[in-house]
Design an enzyme around this catalytic site. Structure first.
Site, mmCIF file in Angstrom:
data_model
loop_
_atom_site.group_PDB
_atom_site.id
_atom_site.type_symbol
_atom_site.label_atom_id
_atom_site.label_comp_id
_atom_site.label_asym_id
_atom_site.label_seq_id
_atom_site.Cartn_x
_atom_site.Cartn_y
_atom_site.Cartn_z
ATOM 1 N N ASP A 72 0.858 -1.183 0.000
ATOM 2 C CA ASP A 72 0.000 0.000 0.000
ATOM 3 C C ASP A 72 0.893 1.231 0.000
ATOM 4 O OD1 ASP A 72 -1.961 1.893 0.266
ATOM 5 O OD2 ASP A 72 -2.707 1.194 2.209
ATOM 6 N N ASP A 111 -3.131 2.317 -6.029
ATOM 7 C CA ASP A 111 -1.936 2.363 -5.182
ATOM 8 C C ASP A 111 -1.813 1.158 -4.239
ATOM 9 O OD1 ASP A 111 -4.069 3.063 -3.602
ATOM 10 O OD2 ASP A 111 -3.010 4.625 -2.501
ATOM 11 N N GLU A 112 -2.569 0.094 -4.503
ATOM 12 C CA GLU A 112 -2.501 -1.100 -3.658
ATOM 13 C C GLU A 112 -2.494 -2.358 -4.523
ATOM 14 O OE1 GLU A 112 -5.224 -1.293 -0.247
ATOM 15 O OE2 GLU A 112 -5.938 0.688 -0.848
#
Length: 410
Positions: free
Chosen positions: A9, A105-106
């Site tokens: 993350d 973003d993960e």
């Protein structure tokens, strides 16, 4: 044998990417925000200095400025975020081909087959963090576990720039004392329901009767009980697997509140137009429609319905969305945001039960041909080349949006 799964993350992703081009803002509280003039006036991401002032994602700019008067605001650059997201995932692929993006973003990584090459799960997570930092100038937090749920919660456990292991020996000690709202997949409404039943912590959830939770929350209640007890065997998707699209939607925050029935119809027509064109582009049909309505005070309701026949026809999606709104919202009450989503998707070539009435079949064919004609014109001249008459020259800030023109939602 347990799998080894890592969840990565990125830390304050949007803000961190912006700081690469604006190093002068590294020493001051800063945040990436929408444009207040178009009513996208919320915080999208913040740096660690702004976080210390209590600035949180999704709060209004006004609220954030009240907490931190010196907060520096930067407008978002979504193309740049997509570029860095691709580069980050390229780094993940150096360690495994089992990479499943969860958002921009993960990502989850199954590194079970990579342990002999790169070391333990913790060693791989630390190598990834260091590689991203050295090559891209960005930091991430990683969770390492034997299942996806705990790996995700591990990446949230300690930030920024950290690796947390949650395994069979420590998950009760680390997770069970946490507030129930910290459980993955427990939103605010679900947390409120659970707390009213006396379920205040993740440990309370784990020790509750599964049948009681199912009675309260349906299937989700049973799943949450399993997750709290470390029972999750969902796989990390391989990069070679075909990604299954689960829904297609579009939402808009309007330049002004919707008040009249004409406002609502214009907005829903534009949203339905975009959703239907995206369904056709992916050769899909929706067997259900979901409608989200947000008022000026940020209260949101969500309603959905099943359709008699799966569809990717604009008029049919619009009719379903409008009926949902009429059944759940008093016309005249202001609306800040609407989202129309096609759900329960099927391949457009799958056979289905059609109406026996010839006029219904003819109407569908007529509407299908109209939509395909509009698709062809937009494909040649752009998304704004043609639209429905009622959408023209509106003051709501809407029209048909191409995929690349749509603002990404997270």
């Amino acid at each position: 044998m347990d799998r080894t799964i890592i969840h990565c993350d990125m830390n304050g992703f949007f803000a961190s990417v912006e700081l690469l081009a604006r190093p002068d803002l590294k020493s001051v509280p800063m945040a990436v925000s929408g444009n207040p003039e178009s009513r996208h006036g919320i915080i999208l991401a913040k740096n660690e200095l702004a976080k210390k002032y209590g600035v949180v994602t999704a709060e209004t700019i006004w609220s954030a400025k009240k907490k931190c008067p010196g907060l520096q605001l930067v407008r978002p650059h979504h193309d740049k975020y997509k570029k860095y997201s691709r580069m980050i995932n390229d780094i993940y692929f150096r360690f495994t081909d089992m990479v499943e993006p969860f958002s921009i973003d993960e990502s989850w990584l199954d590194v079970t087959g990579s342990l002999k090459l790169f070391g333990s799960g913790v060693q791989i997570a630390d190598q990834i963090r260091e590689t991203v930092k050295q090559e891209l100038g960005l930091t991430l937090s990683a969770g390492v576990s034997y299942n996806k749920i705990f790996a995700k919660m591990g990446s949230e456990y300690k930030k920024p720039d950290a690796t947390t292991v949650i395994d069979r020996t420590n998950f009760k000690e680390l997770l069970w004392p946490m507030d129930i709202s910290d459980m993955f997949f427990v939103g605010s409404a679900t947390a409120d329901k659970l707390k009213r039943m006396g379920i205040l912590t993740i440990g309370d959830l784990a020790s509750s009767h599964r049948e009681v939770l199912q009675g309260l929350l349906g299937k989700q209640g049973g799943l949450l009980h399993d997750y709290a007890n470390g029972l999750d065997d969902s796989p990390v998707a391989s990069s070679y697997d075909k990604r299954q699209i689960k829904s297609v939607g579009n939402g808009i925050t309007f330049k002004r509140n919707l008040i009249s029935s004409e406002d609502v119809q214009t907005a829903l027509k534009a949203l339905s137009d975009t959703v239907s064109s995206r369904l056709r582009a992916d050769h899909l049909k929706a067997a259900g429609i979901k409608l989200d309505i947000k008022d000026p005070y940020f209260k949101t309701i969500s309603r959905q319905k099943q359709l008699d026949s799966a569809t990717n026809i604009t008029d049919e999606i619009y009719a379903a969305a409008y009926s949902l709104l009429l059944a759940s919202w008093k016309l005249g009450n202001p609306i800040r945001l609407l989202t129309v989503t096609g759900i329960n998707l099927t391949d457009e070539n799958e056979s289905e039960q059609l109406s026996l009435f010839a006029k219904d079949v003819q109407s569908r064919e007529k509407n299908t041909n109209l939509d395909k004609t509009m698709d062809a014109i937009r494909g040649k001249f752009g998304g704004q080349a043609i639209t429905f008459g009622g959408i023209l020259k509106n003051d709501l800030g809407i029209g048909h949006l191409d995929k690349e023109e749509e603002q990404e939602k997270k």
